[in-house]
Design a protein around this motif. Structure first.
Motif, PDB file in Angstrom:
ATOM      1  N   LEU A 693       0.848  -1.188   0.000  1.00 52.46           N
ATOM      2  CA  LEU A 693       0.000   0.000   0.000  1.00 52.46           C
ATOM      3  C   LEU A 693       0.887   1.243   0.000  1.00 52.46           C
ATOM      4  CD1 LEU A 693      -2.769  -1.031   2.560  1.00 52.46           C
ATOM      5  CD2 LEU A 693      -3.004  -0.821   0.078  1.00 52.46           C
ATOM      6  N   VAL A 694       0.659   2.102  -0.984  1.00 49.52           N
ATOM      7  CA  VAL A 694       1.494   3.292  -1.156  1.00 49.52           C
ATOM      8  C   VAL A 694       0.600   4.525  -1.118  1.00 49.52           C
ATOM      9  CG1 VAL A 694       3.084   4.500  -2.671  1.00 49.52           C
ATOM     10  CG2 VAL A 694       3.113   2.000  -2.582  1.00 49.52           C
ATOM     11  N   PRO A 695       0.913   5.529  -0.278  1.00 46.52           N
ATOM     12  CA  PRO A 695       0.134   6.781  -0.292  1.00 46.52           C
ATOM     13  C   PRO A 695       0.154   7.395  -1.695  1.00 46.52           C
ATOM     14  CG  PRO A 695       1.611   6.726   1.588  1.00 46.52           C
ATOM     15  CD  PRO A 695       1.993   5.573   0.729  1.00 46.52           C
ATOM     16  N   LYS A 696      -0.983   8.000  -2.040  1.00 49.58           N
ATOM     17  CA  LYS A 696      -1.093   8.559  -3.397  1.00 49.58           C
ATOM     18  C   LYS A 696      -0.152   9.745  -3.634  1.00 49.58           C
ATOM     19  CE  LYS A 696      -5.794   7.051  -4.456  1.00 49.58           C
ATOM     20  NZ  LYS A 696      -7.169   7.464  -4.823  1.00 49.58           N
ATOM     21  N   ASN A 697       0.335  10.355  -2.577  1.00 50.62           N
ATOM     22  CA  ASN A 697       1.267  11.483  -2.739  1.00 50.62           C
ATOM     23  C   ASN A 697       2.730  11.053  -2.753  1.00 50.62           C
ATOM     24  OD1 ASN A 697       1.559  10.745  -0.087  1.00 50.62           O
ATOM     25  ND2 ASN A 697       1.162  12.792   0.775  1.00 50.62           N
ATOM     26  N   LEU A 698       2.982   9.738  -2.732  1.00 47.24           N
ATOM     27  CA  LEU A 698       4.357   9.223  -2.758  1.00 47.24           C
ATOM     28  C   LEU A 698       4.670   8.691  -4.155  1.00 47.24           C
ATOM     29  CD1 LEU A 698       6.955   8.506  -1.140  1.00 47.24           C
ATOM     30  CD2 LEU A 698       5.919   6.258  -0.723  1.00 47.24           C
ATOM     31  N   SER A 699       5.762   9.190  -4.745  1.00 45.93           N
ATOM     32  CA  SER A 699       6.139   8.712  -6.075  1.00 45.93           C
ATOM     33  C   SER A 699       6.899   7.393  -5.962  1.00 45.93           C
ATOM     34  CB  SER A 699       7.010   9.753  -6.782  1.00 45.93           C
ATOM     35  OG  SER A 699       8.253   9.884  -6.129  1.00 45.93           O
ATOM     36  N   TYR A 700       7.085   6.743  -7.081  1.00 45.80           N
ATOM     37  CA  TYR A 700       7.779   5.456  -7.124  1.00 45.80           C
ATOM     38  C   TYR A 700       9.287   5.622  -6.938  1.00 45.80           C
ATOM     39  CZ  TYR A 700       9.617   1.101  -9.098  1.00 45.80           C
ATOM     40  OH  TYR A 700      10.293  -0.076  -9.304  1.00 45.80           O
ATOM     41  N   GLU A 701       9.797   6.804  -7.185  1.00 43.10           N
ATOM     42  CA  GLU A 701      11.240   7.024  -7.200  1.00 43.10           C
ATOM     43  C   GLU A 701      11.925   6.647  -5.890  1.00 43.10           C
ATOM     44  OE1 GLU A 701      14.615   7.632  -9.187  1.00 43.10           O
ATOM     45  OE2 GLU A 701      12.614   7.798 -10.053  1.00 43.10           O
ATOM     46  N   PRO A 702      11.451   7.092  -4.715  1.00 39.54           N
ATOM     47  CA  PRO A 702      12.139   6.704  -3.452  1.00 39.54           C
ATOM     48  C   PRO A 702      12.074   5.208  -3.182  1.00 39.54           C
ATOM     49  CG  PRO A 702      10.112   7.926  -3.000  1.00 39.54           C
ATOM     50  CD  PRO A 702      10.364   8.061  -4.451  1.00 39.54           C
ATOM     51  N   ILE A 703      10.986   4.547  -3.631  1.00 41.80           N
ATOM     52  CA  ILE A 703      10.878   3.091  -3.454  1.00 41.80           C
ATOM     53  C   ILE A 703      11.966   2.408  -4.268  1.00 41.80           C
ATOM     54  CG2 ILE A 703       9.394   1.080  -3.822  1.00 41.80           C
ATOM     55  CD1 ILE A 703       6.993   2.951  -3.444  1.00 41.80           C
ATOM     56  N   LYS A 704      12.117   2.861  -5.478  1.00 43.41           N
ATOM     57  CA  LYS A 704      13.114   2.267  -6.373  1.00 43.41           C
ATOM     58  C   LYS A 704      14.529   2.478  -5.837  1.00 43.41           C
ATOM     59  CE  LYS A 704      14.692   2.518 -11.169  1.00 43.41           C
ATOM     60  NZ  LYS A 704      14.526   3.191 -12.472  1.00 43.41           N
ATOM     61  N   GLU A 705      14.809   3.705  -5.381  1.00 39.79           N
ATOM     62  CA  GLU A 705      16.143   4.007  -4.852  1.00 39.79           C
ATOM     63  C   GLU A 705      16.456   3.162  -3.620  1.00 39.79           C
ATOM     64  OE1 GLU A 705      16.333   8.165  -4.165  1.00 39.79           O
ATOM     65  OE2 GLU A 705      16.382   8.703  -6.314  1.00 39.79           O
ATOM     66  N   LEU A 706      15.451   2.984  -2.739  1.00 42.95           N
ATOM     67  CA  LEU A 706      15.659   2.211  -1.524  1.00 42.95           C
ATOM     68  C   LEU A 706      15.998   0.759  -1.836  1.00 42.95           C
ATOM     69  CD1 LEU A 706      15.557   1.891   1.557  1.00 42.95           C
ATOM     70  CD2 LEU A 706      13.089   1.531   1.369  1.00 42.95           C
ATOM     71  N   ILE A 707      15.246   0.131  -2.740  1.00 36.34           N
ATOM     72  CA  ILE A 707      15.495  -1.276  -3.089  1.00 36.34           C
ATOM     73  C   ILE A 707      16.863  -1.433  -3.740  1.00 36.34           C
ATOM     74  CG2 ILE A 707      14.684  -3.188  -4.520  1.00 36.34           C
ATOM     75  CD1 ILE A 707      11.831  -2.107  -4.158  1.00 36.34           C
ATOM     76  N   THR A 708      17.230  -0.448  -4.586  1.00 39.36           N
ATOM     77  CA  THR A 708      18.534  -0.516  -5.262  1.00 39.36           C
ATOM     78  C   THR A 708      19.680  -0.435  -4.254  1.00 39.36           C
ATOM     79  OG1 THR A 708      17.573   0.526  -7.226  1.00 39.36           O
ATOM     80  CG2 THR A 708      19.967   0.543  -7.052  1.00 39.36           C
ATOM     81  N   LYS A 709      19.547   0.446  -3.251  1.00 39.99           N
ATOM     82  CA  LYS A 709      20.610   0.627  -2.259  1.00 39.99           C
ATOM     83  C   LYS A 709      20.805  -0.604  -1.379  1.00 39.99           C
ATOM     84  CE  LYS A 709      20.300   5.679  -1.866  1.00 39.99           C
ATOM     85  NZ  LYS A 709      19.925   6.812  -0.979  1.00 39.99           N
ATOM     86  N   LEU A 710      19.794  -1.445  -1.253  1.00 37.96           N
ATOM     87  CA  LEU A 710      19.918  -2.652  -0.410  1.00 37.96           C
ATOM     88  C   LEU A 710      20.910  -3.657  -0.989  1.00 37.96           C
ATOM     89  CD1 LEU A 710      16.156  -3.262   0.513  1.00 37.96           C
ATOM     90  CD2 LEU A 710      17.963  -2.361   1.984  1.00 37.96           C
ATOM     91  N   LYS A 711      21.134  -3.577  -2.323  1.00 41.44           N
ATOM     92  CA  LYS A 711      22.070  -4.472  -3.011  1.00 41.44           C
ATOM     93  C   LYS A 711      21.816  -5.945  -2.639  1.00 41.44           C
ATOM     94  CE  LYS A 711      25.677  -0.987  -3.494  1.00 41.44           C
ATOM     95  NZ  LYS A 711      27.081  -0.617  -3.248  1.00 41.44           N
ATOM     96  N   ILE A 712      20.585  -6.349  -2.863  1.00 42.85           N
ATOM     97  CA  ILE A 712      20.175  -7.723  -2.535  1.00 42.85           C
ATOM     98  C   ILE A 712      20.924  -8.711  -3.421  1.00 42.85           C
ATOM     99  CG2 ILE A 712      18.203  -9.313  -2.434  1.00 42.85           C
ATOM    100  CD1 ILE A 712      18.023  -7.034  -0.427  1.00 42.85           C
ATOM    101  N   PRO A 713      21.596  -9.719  -2.827  1.00 42.97           N
ATOM    102  CA  PRO A 713      22.304 -10.719  -3.637  1.00 42.97           C
ATOM    103  C   PRO A 713      21.317 -11.461  -4.555  1.00 42.97           C
ATOM    104  CG  PRO A 713      22.974 -10.854  -1.345  1.00 42.97           C
ATOM    105  CD  PRO A 713      21.799  -9.949  -1.382  1.00 42.97           C
ATOM    106  N   ASN A 714      21.762 -11.735  -5.762  1.00 40.38           N
ATOM    107  CA  ASN A 714      21.019 -12.535  -6.747  1.00 40.38           C
ATOM    108  C   ASN A 714      19.786 -11.837  -7.325  1.00 40.38           C
ATOM    109  OD1 ASN A 714      22.808 -14.777  -6.318  1.00 40.38           O
ATOM    110  ND2 ASN A 714      21.631 -15.273  -4.450  1.00 40.38           N
ATOM    111  N   LEU A 715      19.512 -10.581  -6.891  1.00 43.73           N
ATOM    112  CA  LEU A 715      18.381  -9.850  -7.464  1.00 43.73           C
ATOM    113  C   LEU A 715      18.809  -9.273  -8.820  1.00 43.73           C
ATOM    114  CD1 LEU A 715      15.510  -8.702  -7.277  1.00 43.73           C
ATOM    115  CD2 LEU A 715      16.472  -6.734  -6.027  1.00 43.73           C
ATOM    116  N   GLN A 716      18.248  -9.825  -9.886  1.00 45.13           N
ATOM    117  CA  GLN A 716      18.639  -9.408 -11.234  1.00 45.13           C
ATOM    118  C   GLN A 716      17.914  -8.153 -11.680  1.00 45.13           C
ATOM    119  OE1 GLN A 716      21.120 -11.021 -13.024  1.00 45.13           O
ATOM    120  NE2 GLN A 716      21.373 -12.039 -11.050  1.00 45.13           N
TER     121      GLN A 716
END
Length: 773
Positions: A693-716
């Protein structure tokens, strides 16, 4: 620039040169001939003398003239207002053919007429007045009955040349003659110095100069007095009419004539307009302004901004006692100063900007010698002058260097001869070294290569034998070459997707650009091609929009265009960009789409742009000329490359365009990386979906940046697969994200995937407060 053989002959002997030879020579030395033709008065047109004129009894407009044509007197009926007794005129005898008109014996209102008294236009020459052409001895000794085409003035050659902007030295008959002197290796005719009259008033009693130091201009002044009105000679008026510069004021006609002949710029001031008391001395103050230009003042009243504009208050009025001013200003100074002035005299500015003749004595002597032939003109003795203090540029050359650059052995004596003919100062230092001083009339010559160009054009490019190219292997792969290859690939990909390449001027319409919201360059064009090309373009999209409009107007349903080229920002910095436009239908109607193709949409356009430039990211943008609902900045590796989006509905309507998308990218920021081959996994990938669930005033950009910074192993990779909202979700969206996991060496286990997904969920909840749906 128009010249005639007779006018050119005043400066150089070309009596043995044909018109064809003159044209060929001018072209070979870099003075391009645009038009050339001979103009000769038809046969059976002779010099006549009007002995008698009486009014026609049956017409208010006709006169009956008795005209001496040598062996007989002819009765000729003439309708010209200016015909009168005592005039020498051009008479077309019976049997003469003027164009499509044959002269015959005729009756006009009952009176027989045996010929026609002609105007200049009836003989094929430029218009002098509304009536007949009156002859005088400026064309030669007037002998009644002598064929008019026996006089050189009426059997002449006309040449019109096109000059490049750097050749202001050839904006005169004298300048053309100087180049022909070098080409033909013949001397210029000796210039006649003016002999000061005796017992005449001196200029010192009338005019004194006061000047600032280090002026960028030269000046020379003389004073003449017109005791009675002057009728300028036929030769002068016909030549001025030929170059379309014949005016009503005879003094201005004299000045324009001398300027075209010698290249020296003249102005004239009326003494009585400036000073009521003729016995009182005038003082001209000449100042150096902040941009380097010179101004002429009298009693704090501005008379002239030299080379740019003469004030109306100082122009000729009574035309009795005239102060003649000749001037020269360094062309670069004129170019720097011009943007600061709204009032421009285009004729003066055109010459001064390109470079007028700096040797003022040439023009002044020529003018005064012409004027002195008139009895009712008094010339004051002496002159007042200010000389420009400028050191001539020195260029050291050697014959061997010149020969090596040109590709032909040029004798040192030939080099010296050519340069001296072109009025360069040449000093031979030793057997090989030559010191050359560049004259002020050739401000475009700056180095050895420019000197070589001067020698080549006089020697003749056709006289230099061609040589085989010498190939020397060297590494040519550099950043510039790589950028060229990458741009070529971009263009090829665009073409493969159905885009057509457009090419436009680097100039654009300032009005249209401002309307789109673009700021244009601070550089102002002094002489734009037209109102639609009056500024340097800051973007490629305006041209593309106009091109799309043209295609749509011509019945095209699908328009796909792209263009790459230079644009210029406000500081006039050049930036290389590439832009794309897709308008209307996705494709033309055909069997595969059942003749009902869909309209292009944002996602289709984004996919095509990605296919051309590679993967990119989108971030929110706010461009006024794009739709607020369909636009974004394009990012690659954290760098903003440009924008993409739909054209604003208002602009689509104004430009008569269907649904239209645009993209413009800065090629300097588009980084091309070498592709590196990587091994691919032989083991299966595993896909997992996550709905949050994402608030309507929140863009996708911070979600994307957060997941990228986690550097999850094997995530292609991961991407949005669904965005859902209904009343039950209130102020939230249901966002579904798909994750792809894969390992190079093994099949991943569920526990490893679950651990990774939990890490993502924890981070989303902790940092952004997001929960599972």
């Amino acid at each position: 620039m128009i010249i005639t053989r007779t006018w050119l002959s005043e400066f150089i002997d070309i009596s043995e040169k044909t018109l064809q030879d003159l044209v060929q020579t001018l072209n070979s030395i870099g003075i391009e001939v645009d038009k050339a033709h001979s103009l000769k008065v038809p046969d059976k047109v002779v010099v006549g003398f009007v002995k008698e004129k009486i009014k026609h009894e049956n017409s208010d407009k006709l006169s009956i003239c008795k005209v001496d044509v040598g062996e007989e007197d002819l009765q000729i009926v003439c309708g010209a207002k200016n015909v009168d007794e005592g005039q020498f005129v051009a008479v077309a005898l019976v049997g003469a053919k003027l164009g499509d008109t044959s002269i015959k014996k005729t009756k006009l209102r009952g009176v027989e007429s045996f010929g026609m008294i002609c105007s200049s236009t009836e003989l094929g020459f430029a218009k002098l007045c509304d009536g007949i052409m009156i002859l005088d001895d400026s064309m030669g000794e007037l002998i009644t009955g002598k064929a008019l085409n026996a006089y050189p003035l009426f059997n002449d050659d006309f040449i019109e040349v096109e000059l490049t902007p750097n050749r202001g030295d050839c904006l005169s008959v004298y300048g053309i003659a100087r180049d022909l002197s070098a080409a033909y290796d013949i001397d210029m005719k000796k210039r006649k110095d003016f002999v000061e009259p005796e017992n005449s008033k001196g200029i010192g009693r009338m005019l004194r100069l006061s000047a600032d130091k280090e002026l960028n201009s030269s000046f020379k002044y003389r004073i003449i007095e017109f005791k009675n009105p002057v009728v300028t000679s036929l030769l002068l008026r016909l030549r001025l009419a030929t170059i379309e510069n014949l005016g009503e004021n005879d003094v201005i006609n004299f000045l324009n004539y001398a300027t075209h002949a010698t290249g020296v710029i003249f102005n004239a001031y009326d003494f009585k307009t400036l000073e009521k008391d003729q016995d009182e001395e005038l003082i001209f103050k000449i100042t150096k302004e902040k941009n380097g230009e010179s101004k002429v003042y009298h009693e704090d009243k501005l008379l002239n901004t030299v080379g740019i504009y003469q004030e109306e208050c100082s122009k000729l009025d009574q035309s009795q006692i005239i102060i003649i001013e000749s001037s020269y200003t360094i062309p670069k100074i004129i170019a720097q100063a011009k943007p600061h002035y709204k009032k421009i005299d285009e004729n003066i500015f055109y010459r001064s900007f390109r470079g007028s003749e700096p040797k003022l004595d040439i023009g002044m002597n020529y003018l005064i010698n012409k004027i002195s032939k008139y009895d009712n003109i008094s010339i004051y003795t002496g002159s007042q002058h200010i000389q420009l203090q400028k050191s001539l540029q020195e260029i050291k050359i050697t014959a061997s260097e010149v020969s090596k650059i040109i590709g032909k052995d040029i004798d040192k004596n030939d080099i010296v001869r050519i340069l001296k003919r072109l009025e360069f100062e040449v000093f031979i230092v030793d057997e090989n070294l030559i010191n050359v001083k560049v004259p002020m009339h050739r401000s475009d010559v700056e180095n050895l290569y420019d000197i070589c160009e001067e020698i080549v054009r006089i020697v003749g490019i056709d006289n230099i034998a061609s040589k085989a190219l010498e190939f020397k292997e060297q590494t040519r792969i550099n950043d510039t070459y790589k950028e060229y290859l990458e741009l070529k690939k971009l263009r090829s990909r665009a073409v493969a997707l159905g885009y057509f390449e457009s090419v436009h001027y680097v100039l654009d319409s300032k009005e249209e650009l401002v309307k789109l919201g673009f700021s244009t360059s601070k550089l102002k064009l002094s002489n734009p091609l037209n109102s639609d090309l009056d500024t340097l373009r800051p973007t490629l999209i305006n041209h593309l929009l106009n091109a799309a409009n043209l295609n749509i107007s011509n019945g095209k349903k699908s328009v796909k265009l792209f263009e790459s080229g230079a644009v210029f920002n406000y500081e006039t910095q050049e930036i290389h960009k590439i832009a794309f436009l897709n308008s209307g239908l996705k494709e033309e109607a055909k069997i595969s789409n059942k003749a009902k193709p869909k309209t292009i949409d944002f996602y289709d356009f984004l996919f095509e742009i990605q296919s051309i430039i590679g993967k990119f990211e989108l971030k929110q943008s706010k461009e006024d000329f794009l739709s607020p609902y369909e636009q974004a900045f394009i990012y690659q590796n954290g760098v903003n490359l440009g924008f993409v989006g739909r054209v604003h509905l208002k602009i689509e309507k104004e430009r008569n365009l269907p649904k239209t998308y645009l993209c413009e990218i800065n090629l300097y920021k588009l980084k091309f990386k070498e592709k590196v081959a990587k091994p691919y996994s032989k083991f299966p990938s595993i896909s997992r979906d996550l709905s949050i669930l994402v608030p309507k005033n929140l863009s996708y950009e911070p979600i994307k940046e957060l997941i990228t910074k986690l550097k999850i192993p094997n995530l292609q990779s991961f991407r949005i697969t669904d965005l859902y909202s209904d009343e039950s979700l209130s102020d939230y969206f249901s966002l579904s994200i798909n994750f792809i996991f894969q390992n190079l060496e093994k099949t991943l286990e569920d526990s490893e995937i679950n651990e990774a997904m939990q890490k993502i969920l924890d981070a989303l909840k902790k940092d952004l407060g997001l929960n599972l749906r």
